[in-house]
Design a protein around this motif. Structure first.
Motif, short mmCIF file in Angstrom:
data_model
loop_
_atom_site.label_atom_id
_atom_site.label_comp_id
_atom_site.label_asym_id
_atom_site.label_seq_id
_atom_site.Cartn_x
_atom_site.Cartn_y
_atom_site.Cartn_z
N HIS A 172 19.89 36.82 14.41
CA HIS A 172 18.89 35.81 14.90
C HIS A 172 19.90 34.65 15.75
CE1 HIS A 172 15.65 37.77 12.01
NE2 HIS A 172 16.48 37.80 11.02
N LEU A 173 18.67 34.67 16.98
CA LEU A 173 19.71 33.08 17.87
C LEU A 173 18.80 32.15 16.83
CD1 LEU A 173 20.72 31.90 20.33
CD2 LEU A 173 19.00 31.90 21.05
N VAL A 174 19.92 31.27 16.23
CA VAL A 174 19.14 30.10 15.65
C VAL A 174 19.34 28.57 16.29
CG1 VAL A 174 19.32 30.87 13.43
CG2 VAL A 174 21.02 29.78 14.32
N ASN A 175 20.51 28.79 17.39
CA ASN A 175 20.94 27.39 17.89
C ASN A 175 21.47 27.72 19.25
OD1 ASN A 175 22.11 25.23 18.52
ND2 ASN A 175 22.25 25.00 16.39
N TYR A 176 20.75 26.75 19.70
CA TYR A 176 21.90 27.07 21.90
C TYR A 176 22.08 25.76 22.27
CZ TYR A 176 21.93 28.78 26.21
OH TYR A 176 22.69 29.22 27.65
N ASN A 177 23.25 25.84 22.22
CA ASN A 177 23.76 24.07 22.83
C ASN A 177 22.96 23.27 22.09
OD1 ASN A 177 25.37 25.37 24.77
ND2 ASN A 177 23.56 25.41 26.15
N GLY A 178 22.72 23.26 21.07
CA GLY A 178 22.14 22.26 19.88
C GLY A 178 20.74 22.41 19.93
N ILE A 179 19.94 22.69 20.00
CA ILE A 179 18.58 23.33 20.48
C ILE A 179 18.62 24.51 19.05
CG2 ILE A 179 16.25 23.62 21.59
CD1 ILE A 179 17.81 23.23 24.40
N GLU B 80 10.37 27.39 17.93
CA GLU B 80 9.54 26.64 19.21
C GLU B 80 10.11 26.30 20.27
OE1 GLU B 80 5.94 23.98 18.60
OE2 GLU B 80 5.09 25.67 16.83
N SER B 81 10.99 25.62 20.25
CA SER B 81 11.90 24.32 21.27
C SER B 81 12.96 25.99 21.53
CB SER B 81 13.41 23.20 19.98
OG SER B 81 11.67 22.39 19.46
N LEU B 82 13.52 26.56 20.80
CA LEU B 82 13.99 27.60 21.69
C LEU B 82 13.85 28.53 22.46
CD1 LEU B 82 16.28 29.04 18.30
CD2 LEU B 82 17.55 27.79 20.79
N ALA B 83 12.71 29.04 22.25
CA ALA B 83 11.10 29.41 23.37
C ALA B 83 11.05 29.07 23.82
CB ALA B 83 10.26 30.02 22.29
N HIS B 84 11.12 27.40 24.44
CA HIS B 84 10.67 26.72 25.05
C HIS B 84 11.63 26.72 26.92
CE1 HIS B 84 9.52 23.39 27.56
NE2 HIS B 84 10.04 22.46 27.26
N ALA B 85 13.16 26.83 25.63
CA ALA B 85 14.55 26.33 25.85
C ALA B 85 15.13 27.76 27.10
CB ALA B 85 15.60 26.05 25.70
N ASP C 148 13.01 37.20 24.20
CA ASP C 148 12.19 36.96 22.97
C ASP C 148 12.82 37.13 22.16
OD1 ASP C 148 10.38 38.51 21.35
OD2 ASP C 148 11.22 41.29 21.41
N THR C 149 11.10 36.28 21.74
CA THR C 149 10.46 35.58 20.44
C THR C 149 10.86 35.81 19.29
OG1 THR C 149 8.18 35.09 20.70
CG2 THR C 149 8.97 33.66 22.08
N ALA C 150 10.84 37.29 19.27
CA ALA C 150 11.63 37.89 17.27
C ALA C 150 13.30 38.06 17.65
CB ALA C 150 11.15 39.21 17.98
N PHE C 151 13.74 37.42 18.14
CA PHE C 151 15.24 37.10 18.51
C PHE C 151 14.69 35.92 17.48
CE2 PHE C 151 19.28 36.53 20.46
CZ PHE C 151 19.91 37.34 19.58
#
Length: 140
Positions: free
Chosen positions: A114-121, A125-130, A135-138
């Motif tokens: 799972h992706l849980v942090n991307y550049n501090g995001i 919901e925040s990851l989906a927006h950024a 795919d939000t399932a990730f």
């Protein structure tokens, strides 16, 4: 380029990471933690007299300065977020110039990543927006 280390720490792998980021010009740095990580568990159980893993403890323990979570996953996320923050600070110019992205990944006991942090995001919901093209399932 793969750096595999006990505990997945930025601080104990600075030379290798610097080589990858500055000499090889990688564009994506992924830091992975996993369910039941023995390095994180070992640091969580260590007391102040335990000097066997002093370097490992110094590299991981600050993630738990605000307290340990009741669930292992919460502690793994604290560790991962702390390592991402260290990488973002160390390579802030490259990240700011969009030459490097830093991603935090978590692998559960079912071998699902799972992706849980991307550049501090972080946070689904925040990851989906950024990252609207992912795919939000990730996300976790």
């Amino acid at each position: 380029y793969l750096i595999s280390s006990y505990g997945g720490t930025v601080g104990l792998n600075e030379y290798s990471l610097d080589h990858a980021v500055n000499d090889l010009n990688i564009s994506l740095l992924m830091i992975l933690t996993h369910e039941s990580c023995s390095a994180v568990k070992r640091v969580l159980k260590a007391d102040d007299r335990d000097i066997v893993d002093s370097q490992l403890k110094a590299a991981i323990a600050p993630a738990f300065a605000g307290g340990k979570g009741r669930k292992y996953r919460d502690n793994a996320m604290k560790h991962l977020d702390y390592q991402i923050a260290l990488a973002l600070e160390r390579y802030r110019t490259k990240v700011k110039d969009n030459k490097l992205a830093v991603a935090g990944l978590y692998c559960d006991d079912n071998a699902v990543v799972h992706l849980v942090n991307y550049n501090g995001i972080f946070g689904g919901e925040s990851l989906a927006h950024a990252l609207p093209d992912v795919d939000t399932a990730f996300f976790l």
